[in-house]
Enzyme design. Structure first.
Site, PDB file in Angstrom:
ATOM      1  N   ILE A  66       0.817  -1.216   0.000  1.00 19.94           N
ATOM      2  CA  ILE A  66       0.000   0.000   0.000  1.00 19.94           C
ATOM      3  C   ILE A  66       0.850   1.265   0.000  1.00 19.94           C
ATOM      4  O   ILE A  66       0.339   2.366   0.083  1.00 19.94           O
ATOM      5  CB  ILE A  66      -0.979   0.020   1.190  1.00 19.94           C
ATOM      6  N   ILE A 100       6.441 -10.388 -11.016  1.00 21.75           N
ATOM      7  CA  ILE A 100       7.762  -9.781 -11.185  1.00 21.75           C
ATOM      8  C   ILE A 100       8.691 -10.710 -11.952  1.00 21.75           C
ATOM      9  O   ILE A 100       9.626 -10.257 -12.630  1.00 21.75           O
ATOM     10  CB  ILE A 100       8.345  -9.414  -9.805  1.00 21.75           C
ATOM     11  N   GLN A 101       8.424 -12.010 -11.888  1.00 25.24           N
ATOM     12  CA  GLN A 101       9.276 -12.972 -12.573  1.00 25.24           C
ATOM     13  C   GLN A 101       9.227 -12.831 -14.094  1.00 25.24           C
ATOM     14  O   GLN A 101      10.081 -13.376 -14.794  1.00 25.24           O
ATOM     15  CB  GLN A 101       8.892 -14.399 -12.181  1.00 25.24           C
ATOM     16  N   SER A 153      10.826  -5.039  -0.580  1.00 25.88           N
ATOM     17  CA  SER A 153      10.319  -5.719   0.619  1.00 25.88           C
ATOM     18  C   SER A 153       9.694  -7.041   0.163  1.00 25.88           C
ATOM     19  O   SER A 153       8.473  -7.188   0.123  1.00 25.88           O
ATOM     20  CB  SER A 153       9.285  -4.839   1.332  1.00 25.88           C
ATOM     21  N   CYS A 174       7.935 -12.430   2.983  1.00 21.22           N
ATOM     22  CA  CYS A 174       8.674 -12.882   4.167  1.00 21.22           C
ATOM     23  C   CYS A 174       8.387 -14.334   4.545  1.00 21.22           C
ATOM     24  O   CYS A 174       9.110 -14.923   5.347  1.00 21.22           O
ATOM     25  CB  CYS A 174       8.348 -11.974   5.352  1.00 21.22           C
TER      26      CYS A 174
END
Length: 332
Positions: free
Chosen positions: A16, A59-60, A78, A81
């Site tokens: 965001i 994104i790949q 970021s 995780c």
């Protein structure tokens, strides 16, 4: 003297827009020329916040040429995780959710205009992963200096226990203000010390030390009282697992239902407005109780009492409530 143009910045896993807000607050002259995120809802919020919709997709699928066209000076990243969390499977780079970040690292080595600076954020645990090893290997190949930190908001006066890993990287032609800590992992920000008897790079800080420099939780609460129309919301659909129980009647404020207290009170992290620490809020807050974030005492007639000294029968007298979404975002 002519003012240099602002840094051109790419924001990966933009969510965001937390990184973008931080960049703006830093005072650095910078322009986010593109953001990337696969989550449609997050992109809706980002667009609302900044008037720009991130590039939505995997994104790949990006190529070195795709990234070269931005000629960005800095990248903010970021990445997911989940591959590194202590409660997860800890598959690291073998986790499919790590693949996109690894792809970005590989692309950097094939770019004509690679970034000059990187900022990477992730959970504690990333620093011992093989993905972390790959990150440092790529940065070394491209002649970057790095400074790594594990920092908590507690160290900056915010009563929120959420330690996170951070990596700052600059090409060797750009110097850090404190080059003596290059290629080191520190647990104290070099700009802060707790007192004159501690060294800047102390590794033995604990939460009791850090709470001394923190502001109380009350400084981060919404001004209006819970129960007002502006603060109302429905807290429902608690699940009967991992510290949860169904709520038969949806609560129209943030009050913790008595049925939940009776069943899971011992598992709750209870804090007071005077407290100088609360637990990390997770995406399951409001849905689960155990390990998802703290609940707040609202009764003004009771003085703070350590939880271990509270009887189960007295928990219902504390007037427990959840933190509001706005308060959670203030901490986060």
């Amino acid at each position: 003297m002519e003012t240099p143009p602002p840094w051109r910045v790419l924001e990966f896993y933009s969510g965001i827009g937390g990184m973008r807000y931080s960049l703006a607050s830093s005072g650095v002259r910078a322009e986010v020329v593109e953001a990337f995120d696969i989550n449609d809802v997050a992109n809706d919020v980002y667009e609302h916040n900044f008037g720009h919709r991130p590039c939505q997709g995997n994104i790949q699928t990006l190529t070195a040429g795709d990234l070269d066209k931005y000629k960005a000076h800095a990248w903010l990243l970021s990445p997911p995780c989940q591959p590194y969390t202590r409660q997860g499977l800890q598959k690291h780079s073998a986790d499919a959710r790590a693949f996109s970040f690894i792809k970005i690292l590989n692309l950097m080595q094939n770019m004509s205009f690679p970034p000059q600076m990187l900022f990477v954020e992730n959970v504690v645990g990333f620093e011992v992963s093989d993905t972390h090893d790959q990150l440092l290997a790529v940065l070394s190949t491209l002649s970057f200096n790095t400074q790594e930190f594990i920092l908590s908001p507690l160290q900056f006066g915010v009563p929120y226990s959420r330690p996170r890993y951070f990596c700052l990287a600059k090409q060797e032609s750009m110097c850090f203000p404190n080059p003596s800590v290059n290629d080191k992992l520190l647990r104290t920000p070099t700009c802060l010390t707790l007192n004159t008897t501690r060294t800047q790079n102390s590794y033995d800080q604990n939460e009791d030390d850090l709470e001394v420099v923190c502001n109380p939780i009350r400084n981060f609460l919404e001004a209006q009282s819970i129960g007002d129309k502006e603060s109302s919301a429905i807290i429902s659909d608690f699940k009967e697992a991992d510290g949860c129980t169904p709520i038969e009647t949806a609560s129209h404020d943030y009050t913790v239902p008595l049925s939940l207290i009776e069943r899971w009170g011992n598992a709750m992290d209870i804090v007071y407005p005077e407290s100088k620490r609360c637990c990390c809020f997770t995406k399951s807050y409001y849905r689960y109780v155990k390990g998802t974030g703290s609940v707040l005492v609202t009764s003004k007639s009771l003085k703070p009492v350590p939880k271990e000294n509270l009887e189960m029968s007295s928990l219902s007298e504390l007037g427990l409530r959840f933190f509001t979404p706005r308060e959670v975002n203030t901490f986060s």
